[in-house]
Motif scaffolding. Structure first.
Motif, PDB file in Angstrom:
ATOM      1  N   PHE A 291       0.843  -1.201   0.000  1.00 35.66           N
ATOM      2  CA  PHE A 291       0.000   0.000   0.000  1.00 35.66           C
ATOM      3  C   PHE A 291       0.877   1.250   0.000  1.00 35.66           C
ATOM      4  O   PHE A 291       0.604   2.205  -0.720  1.00 35.66           O
ATOM      5  N   ASP A 292       1.940   1.230   0.787  1.00 35.05           N
ATOM      6  CA  ASP A 292       2.835   2.392   0.892  1.00 35.05           C
ATOM      7  C   ASP A 292       3.462   2.764  -0.443  1.00 35.05           C
ATOM      8  O   ASP A 292       3.695   3.938  -0.715  1.00 35.05           O
ATOM      9  N   SER A 293       3.738   1.785  -1.296  1.00 36.13           N
ATOM     10  CA  SER A 293       4.365   2.066  -2.593  1.00 36.13           C
ATOM     11  C   SER A 293       3.478   2.933  -3.481  1.00 36.13           C
ATOM     12  O   SER A 293       3.974   3.634  -4.353  1.00 36.13           O
ATOM     13  N   TRP A 294       2.191   2.867  -3.271  1.00 37.06           N
ATOM     14  CA  TRP A 294       1.250   3.622  -4.108  1.00 37.06           C
ATOM     15  C   TRP A 294       1.080   5.057  -3.618  1.00 37.06           C
ATOM     16  O   TRP A 294       0.347   5.832  -4.213  1.00 37.06           O
ATOM     17  N   LYS A 295       1.751   5.411  -2.537  1.00 38.31           N
ATOM     18  CA  LYS A 295       1.754   6.778  -2.001  1.00 38.31           C
ATOM     19  C   LYS A 295       0.343   7.362  -1.854  1.00 38.31           C
ATOM     20  O   LYS A 295       0.081   8.500  -2.236  1.00 38.31           O
ATOM     21  N   GLY A 296      -0.556   6.545  -1.325  1.00 37.02           N
ATOM     22  CA  GLY A 296      -1.904   7.011  -1.040  1.00 37.02           C
ATOM     23  C   GLY A 296      -2.901   6.903  -2.174  1.00 37.02           C
ATOM     24  O   GLY A 296      -4.064   7.243  -2.002  1.00 37.02           O
ATOM     25  N   ASP A 297      -2.471   6.441  -3.344  1.00 34.60           N
ATOM     26  CA  ASP A 297      -3.377   6.306  -4.487  1.00 34.60           C
ATOM     27  C   ASP A 297      -4.173   5.003  -4.358  1.00 34.60           C
ATOM     28  O   ASP A 297      -3.817   3.971  -4.910  1.00 34.60           O
ATOM     29  N   VAL A 298      -5.263   5.065  -3.609  1.00 32.25           N
ATOM     30  CA  VAL A 298      -6.082   3.882  -3.344  1.00 32.25           C
ATOM     31  C   VAL A 298      -6.674   3.326  -4.632  1.00 32.25           C
ATOM     32  O   VAL A 298      -6.731   2.107  -4.826  1.00 32.25           O
ATOM     33  N   LEU A 299      -7.098   4.196  -5.531  1.00 28.17           N
ATOM     34  CA  LEU A 299      -7.692   3.711  -6.786  1.00 28.17           C
ATOM     35  C   LEU A 299      -6.671   2.955  -7.633  1.00 28.17           C
ATOM     36  O   LEU A 299      -6.985   1.923  -8.216  1.00 28.17           O
ATOM     37  N   GLY A 300      -5.433   3.442  -7.697  1.00 29.56           N
ATOM     38  CA  GLY A 300      -4.383   2.745  -8.441  1.00 29.56           C
ATOM     39  C   GLY A 300      -4.042   1.411  -7.815  1.00 29.56           C
ATOM     40  O   GLY A 300      -3.881   0.401  -8.503  1.00 29.56           O
ATOM     41  N   TRP A 301      -3.928   1.394  -6.485  1.00 29.46           N
ATOM     42  CA  TRP A 301      -3.626   0.167  -5.755  1.00 29.46           C
ATOM     43  C   TRP A 301      -4.725  -0.870  -5.974  1.00 29.46           C
ATOM     44  O   TRP A 301      -4.453  -2.031  -6.251  1.00 29.46           O
ATOM     45  N   MET A 302      -5.988  -0.417  -5.888  1.00 28.99           N
ATOM     46  CA  MET A 302      -7.105  -1.335  -6.097  1.00 28.99           C
ATOM     47  C   MET A 302      -7.157  -1.827  -7.544  1.00 28.99           C
ATOM     48  O   MET A 302      -7.517  -2.969  -7.794  1.00 28.99           O
ATOM     49  N   LYS A 303      -6.806  -0.960  -8.490  1.00 31.70           N
ATOM     50  CA  LYS A 303      -6.784  -1.385  -9.894  1.00 31.70           C
ATOM     51  C   LYS A 303      -5.764  -2.504 -10.082  1.00 31.70           C
ATOM     52  O   LYS A 303      -6.041  -3.493 -10.756  1.00 31.70           O
ATOM     53  N   PHE A 304      -4.580  -2.348  -9.466  1.00 33.42           N
ATOM     54  CA  PHE A 304      -3.572  -3.397  -9.537  1.00 33.42           C
ATOM     55  C   PHE A 304      -4.093  -4.686  -8.908  1.00 33.42           C
ATOM     56  O   PHE A 304      -4.018  -5.761  -9.500  1.00 33.42           O
ATOM     57  N   LEU A 305      -4.649  -4.602  -7.706  1.00 33.27           N
ATOM     58  CA  LEU A 305      -5.116  -5.796  -7.007  1.00 33.27           C
ATOM     59  C   LEU A 305      -6.328  -6.434  -7.684  1.00 33.27           C
ATOM     60  O   LEU A 305      -6.586  -7.616  -7.503  1.00 33.27           O
ATOM     61  N   SER A 306      -7.054  -5.666  -8.477  1.00 31.97           N
ATOM     62  CA  SER A 306      -8.211  -6.225  -9.185  1.00 31.97           C
ATOM     63  C   SER A 306      -7.825  -6.895 -10.499  1.00 31.97           C
ATOM     64  O   SER A 306      -8.666  -7.433 -11.201  1.00 31.97           O
ATOM     65  N   SER A 307      -6.534  -6.893 -10.828  1.00 38.21           N
ATOM     66  CA  SER A 307      -6.100  -7.449 -12.113  1.00 38.21           C
ATOM     67  C   SER A 307      -5.695  -8.920 -12.035  1.00 38.21           C
ATOM     68  O   SER A 307      -5.443  -9.539 -13.063  1.00 38.21           O
ATOM     69  N   PHE A 308      -5.654  -9.495 -10.857  1.00 39.98           N
ATOM     70  CA  PHE A 308      -5.126 -10.854 -10.719  1.00 39.98           C
ATOM     71  C   PHE A 308      -6.095 -11.914 -11.208  1.00 39.98           C
ATOM     72  O   PHE A 308      -7.295 -11.838 -10.991  1.00 39.98           O
ATOM     73  N   GLN A 309      -5.505 -12.894 -11.880  1.00 41.72           N
ATOM     74  CA  GLN A 309      -6.258 -14.020 -12.426  1.00 41.72           C
ATOM     75  C   GLN A 309      -5.616 -15.314 -11.951  1.00 41.72           C
ATOM     76  O   GLN A 309      -4.429 -15.352 -11.658  1.00 41.72           O
ATOM     77  N   SER A 310      -6.416 -16.363 -11.870  1.00 40.71           N
ATOM     78  CA  SER A 310      -5.871 -17.678 -11.561  1.00 40.71           C
ATOM     79  C   SER A 310      -6.320 -18.645 -12.641  1.00 40.71           C
ATOM     80  O   SER A 310      -7.333 -18.438 -13.307  1.00 40.71           O
ATOM     81  N   TRP A 311      -5.551 -19.698 -12.801  1.00 37.06           N
ATOM     82  CA  TRP A 311      -5.849 -20.699 -13.811  1.00 37.06           C
ATOM     83  C   TRP A 311      -6.961 -21.602 -13.313  1.00 37.06           C
ATOM     84  O   TRP A 311      -6.888 -22.160 -12.230  1.00 37.06           O
ATOM     85  N   ASP A 312      -8.030 -21.692 -14.096  1.00 35.90           N
ATOM     86  CA  ASP A 312      -9.156 -22.569 -13.776  1.00 35.90           C
ATOM     87  C   ASP A 312      -8.999 -23.847 -14.590  1.00 35.90           C
ATOM     88  O   ASP A 312      -9.190 -23.828 -15.811  1.00 35.90           O
ATOM     89  N   SER A 313      -8.629 -24.927 -13.917  1.00 36.78           N
ATOM     90  CA  SER A 313      -8.370 -26.178 -14.635  1.00 36.78           C
ATOM     91  C   SER A 313      -9.647 -26.775 -15.224  1.00 36.78           C
ATOM     92  O   SER A 313      -9.592 -27.498 -16.226  1.00 36.78           O
ATOM     93  N   ASP A 314     -10.813 -26.467 -14.660  1.00 38.28           N
ATOM     94  CA  ASP A 314     -12.070 -26.979 -15.213  1.00 38.28           C
ATOM     95  C   ASP A 314     -12.363 -26.368 -16.580  1.00 38.28           C
ATOM     96  O   ASP A 314     -12.714 -27.066 -17.523  1.00 38.28           O
ATOM     97  N   SER A 315     -12.239 -25.057 -16.693  1.00 41.58           N
ATOM     98  CA  SER A 315     -12.540 -24.394 -17.963  1.00 41.58           C
ATOM     99  C   SER A 315     -11.310 -24.217 -18.843  1.00 41.58           C
ATOM    100  O   SER A 315     -11.414 -23.746 -19.966  1.00 41.58           O
TER     101      SER A 315
END
Length: 185
Positions: free
Chosen positions: A138-162
């Motif tokens: 969080f500290d690396s984003w220097k208070g930019d909550v929207l940027g930090w959340m945008k980064f954290l909302s980008s993660f994907q995981s591999w779904d072996s079923d699909s």
């Protein structure tokens, strides 16, 4: 890396923090931390998935609540305490559940942690290029909550079923909260 999975508190002395919301389990405590993590993981994530499918943002904000948030929180320049207060306000307003705090990195006092879903494969990837050195912190984003959340909302995981990449449940939650806050900003 092991992160907490429920409101069970992992003793701070078992962890080597690397940021306000991330830490590694010390080698001598890894088995205990992993056992604690496994106990709560599946049920905790099942509840999050249910909320995501049934509308995690439960109550739309009123005009007065939006105005309050806009006047009291600078989403581009926020301290860690301000961020925790913001998420607390969203829970108070009925927009989020208290349990969502865990997934939004606000679940514990002291060493802040977030759940890791150990009931599924843990291979994740992000297509987002972070403009900061340590994008998890969080500290690396220097208070930019929207940027930090945008980064954290980008993660994907591999779904072996699909046989495809899908957004992680935590990423979906960060995305929904970011969209809500972006509309206010």
């Amino acid at each position: 890396m092991i992160q907490a999975t429920s409101r069970q508190s992992i003793p701070k002395e078992w962890m080597d923090p690397i940021g306000p919301n991330v830490g590694y389990a010390k080698p001598e405590f890894r088995e205990q931390v992993l056992e604690m993590a496994k106990k709560g993981s599946a049920a905790h994530f099942d509840r999050l998935r249910d909320r995501l499918e049934n509308g995690v943002i439960k109550t739309p904000l009123t005009a007065e609540q939006k105005q309050y948030l806009k006047e009291n929180f600078d989403l581009k320049n926020m301290s860690w305490e301000d961020y925790q207060s913001l998420i607390g306000k969203l829970c108070e307003f009925g927009v989020l559940d208290q349990e969502d705090k865990d997934f939004l990195h606000c679940g514990f006092s002291g060493l802040e942690m977030t759940p890791v879903d150990l009931s599924r494969p843990t291979c994740t990837a992000s297509l987002y290029t972070a403009p900061v050195r340590d994008p998890w912190s969080f500290d690396s984003w220097k208070g930019d909550v929207l940027g930090w959340m945008k980064f954290l909302s980008s993660f994907q995981s591999w779904d072996s079923d699909s046989q495809s990449w899908r957004k992680t449940d935590e990423a979906r939650l960060f995305g929904k909260v970011r969209d809500l806050l972006d509309a206010i900003a």
